[in-house]
Motif scaffolding. Sequence first.
Motif, PDB file in Angstrom:
ATOM      1  N   SER A 110       4.802   1.260   1.517  1.00 26.53           N
ATOM      2  CA  SER A 110       3.912   0.554   0.596  1.00 26.53           C
ATOM      3  C   SER A 110       3.487  -0.793   1.183  1.00 26.53           C
ATOM      4  N   TYR A 111       4.435  -1.488   1.800  1.00 28.19           N
ATOM      5  CA  TYR A 111       4.079  -2.730   2.490  1.00 28.19           C
ATOM      6  C   TYR A 111       3.068  -2.448   3.591  1.00 28.19           C
ATOM      7  N   ALA A 113       0.955  -0.002   3.874  1.00 24.88           N
ATOM      8  CA  ALA A 113      -0.343   0.438   3.367  1.00 24.88           C
ATOM      9  C   ALA A 113      -1.247  -0.752   3.061  1.00 24.88           C
ATOM     10  N   VAL A 114      -0.695  -1.757   2.399  1.00 26.38           N
ATOM     11  CA  VAL A 114      -1.486  -2.939   2.062  1.00 26.38           C
ATOM     12  C   VAL A 114      -1.787  -3.753   3.315  1.00 26.38           C
ATOM     13  N   ARG A 126      -4.022  -3.734  -2.870  1.00 26.24           N
ATOM     14  CA  ARG A 126      -2.743  -3.602  -3.552  1.00 26.24           C
ATOM     15  C   ARG A 126      -2.404  -2.128  -3.685  1.00 26.24           C
ATOM     16  N   THR A 127      -1.149  -1.855  -3.937  1.00 27.12           N
ATOM     17  CA  THR A 127      -0.716  -0.472  -4.101  1.00 27.12           C
ATOM     18  C   THR A 127      -1.115   0.056  -5.471  1.00 27.12           C
ATOM     19  N   PHE A 129       0.321   3.433  -7.860  1.00 28.13           N
ATOM     20  CA  PHE A 129       1.219   4.587  -7.987  1.00 28.13           C
ATOM     21  C   PHE A 129       1.043   5.205  -9.361  1.00 28.13           C
ATOM     22  N   CYS A 170      -4.500   1.081  -2.599  1.00 26.45           N
ATOM     23  CA  CYS A 170      -3.756   1.838  -1.600  1.00 26.45           C
ATOM     24  C   CYS A 170      -2.800   2.793  -2.317  1.00 26.45           C
ATOM     25  N   VAL A 172       0.147   5.102  -3.100  1.00 26.76           N
ATOM     26  CA  VAL A 172       1.465   5.271  -2.480  1.00 26.76           C
ATOM     27  C   VAL A 172       2.308   6.215  -3.335  1.00 26.76           C
ATOM     28  N   ASP A 174       5.439   5.956  -4.372  1.00 28.81           N
ATOM     29  CA  ASP A 174       6.532   4.985  -4.397  1.00 28.81           C
ATOM     30  C   ASP A 174       6.668   4.371  -5.791  1.00 28.81           C
ATOM     31  N   ALA A 177       7.028   0.513  -6.288  1.00 26.82           N
ATOM     32  CA  ALA A 177       5.896  -0.416  -6.322  1.00 26.82           C
ATOM     33  C   ALA A 177       5.642  -0.958  -7.715  1.00 26.82           C
TER      34      ALA A 177
END
Length: 199
Positions: A110-111, A113-114, A126-127, A129, A170, A172, A174, A177
């Motif tokens: 996730s980190y 991806a951003v 930003r993520t 989900f 983004c 994810v 996850d 997040a």
Amino acid sequence: MSQIVGILLAAGSSRRFGADKRLHPLPDGTPMALASARHLAASCSRTIVVIRPDDTALAGLLAAEGLETVVCPAAEQGMGHSLARGVAATADAAGWLVALADMPYIQPASYRAVLHALQGGAHMARTVFDGNMGHPVGFAAKHLPALLALTGDQGGKAILGADPASLVLCPVDDPGALKDIDVPQQIEATGCLAGAILE
């Protein structure tokens, strides 16, 4: 060449938690804020952690890890002051990847991806989900003036909302997040994610 800097906001007061949650151990024994700082630092070549003036214990833990800290004298006035302070300390950066100390279950992907969105030219990222926007959040250098002007407890929310067309989402896989820790019971409820984070 300017770099994207990680900023971990760790100057909160833990009012709902009942104790200093930043120092509270996760199931593996790692203090929450330290775990979050490690995860952010694994993605950014430079990471700073914004702390309060009286944070001797936390500052010592972070220093032992080789992590850079920045003190925010106005931390009690809200997250906006802390974010502005972190950005001011790294004003020459190409952008900022912003994370929260009470979100220790965010996955490394996730980190990344951003971060990759910012590196690809995104003004903000930003993520997301399961249809919900999460953390971390990224800002390009063009937002420096707006970030420096932040006050109160809004953080970067107003900046994100001011130009939604520029926000790159983004996706994810996850749930971390979205998981911030407000009460001790949430650590037990999400502790099963710790193994996946550290892989």
